[in-house]
Write an enzyme that holds these catalytic residues in place. Structure first.
Site, mmCIF file in Angstrom:
data_model
loop_
_atom_site.group_PDB
_atom_site.id
_atom_site.type_symbol
_atom_site.label_atom_id
_atom_site.label_comp_id
_atom_site.label_asym_id
_atom_site.label_seq_id
_atom_site.Cartn_x
_atom_site.Cartn_y
_atom_site.Cartn_z
ATOM 1 N N SER A 142 30.272 44.840 30.700
ATOM 2 C CA SER A 142 31.271 45.884 30.948
ATOM 3 C C SER A 142 32.140 46.016 29.705
ATOM 4 O O SER A 142 32.108 45.155 28.820
ATOM 5 C CB SER A 142 32.117 45.444 32.147
ATOM 6 O OG SER A 142 33.376 46.075 32.145
ATOM 7 N N TYR A 155 37.220 40.067 37.301
ATOM 8 C CA TYR A 155 36.110 40.908 36.822
ATOM 9 C C TYR A 155 35.934 40.714 35.319
ATOM 10 O O TYR A 155 34.823 40.493 34.821
ATOM 11 C CB TYR A 155 36.419 42.366 37.156
ATOM 12 C CG TYR A 155 35.322 43.346 36.814
ATOM 13 C CD1 TYR A 155 34.277 43.575 37.697
ATOM 14 C CD2 TYR A 155 35.340 44.063 35.619
ATOM 15 C CE1 TYR A 155 33.269 44.494 37.388
ATOM 16 C CE2 TYR A 155 34.336 44.976 35.305
ATOM 17 C CZ TYR A 155 33.309 45.192 36.199
ATOM 18 O OH TYR A 155 32.314 46.093 35.885
#
Ligand code: NDP
Length: 252
Positions: A142, A155
Site C-alpha cells: 500500500s 494497517y
C-alpha cells in the site's frame, strides 16, 4: 514470455477489487486461477467471470487470518489443480481510527489479515512451488508501506512489514527459483476505499489533487503488473517493490 498456460495461480481476496483485477490478468494470460476468500457468493460470481478466459477457475473458501484454514487451502489447491505456481497475497482489511483508540483485538485482526496471512500463505506455498520447480509470489502492499497515516496505524504497520517480509522471502528462496515481489497500489476505487471515502472527510478530492495522473486507480490497472510478476518476464526480478499509483508516491 508472458504466457501462463499450464500454471496455477492462487489469489487471496480474488473475488473482488484489486485481487479480481489481478486474477483477470492472470486468467487472460492462460493461468488457472484459484479464487480464495470468505464470501462464497462473491467468489462464485468472480469464478463465473474468470471462466470466460478459458481455463477452469476454482473457488476455495479461506480465512487467511487462520493458520488451519490456510494449510487446507494449499492442500486443496494442489489436490484439485495438481500444482501451485503463483501466489498473490492480496486479501486485506483496515480499521480506521486514531491510534490511541484501537483495542488489542483490532490491532491483531488487521495484522493477522494483512501480514501474518502473507507469511502463512507463502509458507504453505513453498513446498508445492519447489515441487513445481519454482514459483512467483506477489504481495500487495500500500502507499502506507511508505507513508504514515494518522487514521491507519495497524494497517500501516502491516503493510510496512509486508515489504520487509517480501525482501526476506526473496533472499531466502532465490535459489529455489521462487521470486517474491511487492506491488504497492495508490488510491484505487474498490469496496475498501468506498468506505474510506465515507469515513475520511475530503479524501476523494485530496487523492485527485495529489495524484499526478489526476484520477483514482481502477482494478484494471493491476492486470499487467500481475502478469509481469507471475511470468518468465520477471525471472530475474525479486525483492522488488513496484508502485502502481499514477505517480502518487513520487510527487514532490
Ligand atoms: P476489497 O475490500 O475490494 O478486497 C479485499 C479482499 O480481501 C476481498 O476479496 C475479501 O474477500 C478479502 N479478504 C478480506 N479479509 C479476508 C480474510 N480474512 N480471509 C480471506 N479473504 C479476505 O479491497 P481492495 O481490493 O481495495 O484491497 C485488496 C488489497 O489491496 C488489500 O490488501 C488492500 O490493503 C490493498 N490496497 C488497496 C488499496 C486501494 O486503494 N483500494 C490501496 C492500497 C492497498 P472476502 O470478504 O470474501 O473474504
Amino acid at each position: 514470455m508472458f504466457d501462463l498456460k499450464g500454471k496455477v495461480a492462487l489469489v487471496t481476496g480474488g473475488n473482488g477489487g484489486i485481487g479480481l483485477g489481478m486474477a483477470r490478468g492472470l486468467a487472460s494470460a492462460g493461468a488457472r486461477v484459484v479464487v480464495a476468500a470468505r464470501n462464497a457468493e462473491k467468489s462464485r460470481a468472480a469464478a463465473e467471470e474468470l471462466a470466460r478466459y478459458g481455463s477452469e477457475p476454482v473457488v476455495i473458501a479461506v480465512d487467511v487470518a487462520d493458520e488451519q484454514s490456510v494449510q487446507s487451502l494449499a492442500r486443496e489447491t494442489v489436490a484439485r489443480c495438481g500444482r501451485l505456481d503463483i501466489l498473490v497475497n492480496n486479501a486485506g482489511t483496515n480499521i480506521r481510527k486514531p491510534p490511541q483508540t484501537y483495542a488489542a483485538e483490532e490491532w491483531h485482526r488487521v495484522l493477522d489479515t494483512n501480514l501474518t496471512s502473507a507469511f502463512l500463505c507463502s509458507r504453505a506455498a513453498y513446498e508445492p512451488m519447489k515441487i513445481a520447480g519454482g514459483g512467483k509470489i506477489i504481495n500487495v502492499g500500500s502507499m502506507m508501506s511508505i507513508f504514515g497515516a494518522s487514521f491507519a496505524a495497524p494497517y500501516g504497520a502491516s503493510k510496512g512489514g509486508l515489504v520487509q517480509l517480501t525482501k526476506s522471502l526473496a533472499v531466502a528462496w532465490a535459489r529455489d527459483d521462487i521470486q517474491v515481489n511487492a506491488v504497492l497500489p495508490g488510491w484505487i476505487d474498490t469496496d475498501l476505499t468506498r468506505t474510506a471515502r465515507q469515513q475520511v472527510e475530503g479524501l476523494h478530492e485530496s487523492v485527485l489533487r495529489r495524484t499526478p495522473a489526476g484520477r483514482w486507480g481502477v482494478i484494471e490497472d493491476f492486470a499487467g503488473v500481475a502478469v509481469f510478476l507471475a511470468s518468465a518476464a520477471s525471472d530475474f526480478v525479486t525483492g522488488a517493490v513496484i508502485t502502481v499509483d499514477g505517480g502518487y508516491s513520487v510527487q514532490g
